[in-house]
Design a protein around this motif. Sequence first.
Motif, short mmCIF file in Angstrom:
data_model
loop_
_atom_site.label_atom_id
_atom_site.label_comp_id
_atom_site.label_asym_id
_atom_site.label_seq_id
_atom_site.Cartn_x
_atom_site.Cartn_y
_atom_site.Cartn_z
N VAL A 62 6.47 23.93 28.38
CA VAL A 62 6.97 25.08 29.68
C VAL A 62 7.09 26.65 29.58
CG1 VAL A 62 6.81 24.56 32.37
CG2 VAL A 62 6.74 22.63 30.62
N PHE A 63 6.00 26.84 30.10
CA PHE A 63 6.07 28.40 30.09
C PHE A 63 6.63 28.95 31.80
CE2 PHE A 63 5.08 28.31 26.14
CZ PHE A 63 6.06 28.61 25.32
N SER A 64 7.22 29.85 32.54
CA SER A 64 7.18 29.87 34.21
C SER A 64 7.15 30.76 34.15
CB SER A 64 8.87 29.22 34.88
OG SER A 64 8.96 27.66 34.04
N GLY A 65 7.05 31.24 35.29
CA GLY A 65 7.36 32.89 36.09
C GLY A 65 6.16 33.38 35.80
N LYS B 21 9.60 35.86 25.95
CA LYS B 21 9.80 34.99 26.86
C LYS B 21 9.99 33.26 26.49
CE LYS B 21 9.28 33.44 31.63
NZ LYS B 21 8.31 34.78 33.02
N PRO C 203 10.02 29.72 26.51
CA PRO C 203 9.55 28.25 27.27
C PRO C 203 10.92 27.61 28.15
CG PRO C 203 9.81 27.47 25.02
CD PRO C 203 10.28 29.02 25.17
N GLN C 204 10.74 27.29 29.65
CA GLN C 204 11.88 26.61 30.23
C GLN C 204 12.31 25.95 28.77
OE1 GLN C 204 13.27 29.96 31.39
NE2 GLN C 204 13.52 28.28 33.01
N GLU D 161 2.02 24.91 30.72
CA GLU D 161 2.69 24.01 30.30
C GLU D 161 0.92 23.73 29.05
OE1 GLU D 161 3.27 19.02 30.55
OE2 GLU D 161 3.62 19.85 32.39
N ASP E 30 3.30 27.96 36.54
CA ASP E 30 3.76 27.75 35.34
C ASP E 30 3.09 27.35 34.55
OD1 ASP E 30 6.42 27.49 36.26
OD2 ASP E 30 7.14 25.40 36.19
N SER F 297 3.27 32.46 41.41
CA SER F 297 4.56 32.44 40.18
C SER F 297 3.50 30.80 40.04
CB SER F 297 5.54 32.31 40.30
OG SER F 297 6.40 32.51 39.02
#
Length: 140
Positions: free
Chosen positions: A123-126, A112, A114-115, A42, A40, A38
Motif C-alpha cells: 500500500v502506497f499512500s499520499g 517512497k 510503501p506504508q 494498493e 492510497d 490524496s
Amino acid sequence: VGYKDWVGGDIGAMIISHTTGQYARGVFTASAPTPGASFDLELTGTNLFGANAENARDPTYWTQRIKLVKSTQSCKVQSPASVTGLPCAPIARRVKTDEGEVQDDLYTICGKAPQVASQTRLVFSGIRVAAEAQEAAYTV
C-alpha cells in the motif's frame, strides 16, 4: 535427490488484476481517484517480498517502489506533472552507438516506500493525480 528436467527458481512478483482476479504480470486496474485528492494505491499479489513497516531494517522493504506514468509513456520518462507523491530522480544513461555516445536521463529511481508491505500486499499512500483537460489513463 534431483529431478531430471526440473528447474527451480524465483518467478518474481506477480500482481493480481483487480479486473479479472487472475495473476497478470505488470497489470493493474483500479477505479479513478478523485482529481487532486490524496489516495492510497494498493497492489495485491504474491511474492512481493515485503516486510512490515515496523521492520524497516529489512532490505526488501526499502526496494519496493512504484511509479505512475501515462499509459502511452515508457517507465523511463519523468512522471507527468499531474502526479505527485511518488517522486523520481533522474540518472544519466550513456550508450555507445555507431554514431557516438548518446546520453539521456532515466527516471527509474523512484521514492517512497510503501506504508504497508507484505508478501501479498503493498500500500502506497499520499498519491495525488491532478485533473487534466482530457481523460488520461495511467500505468503503474
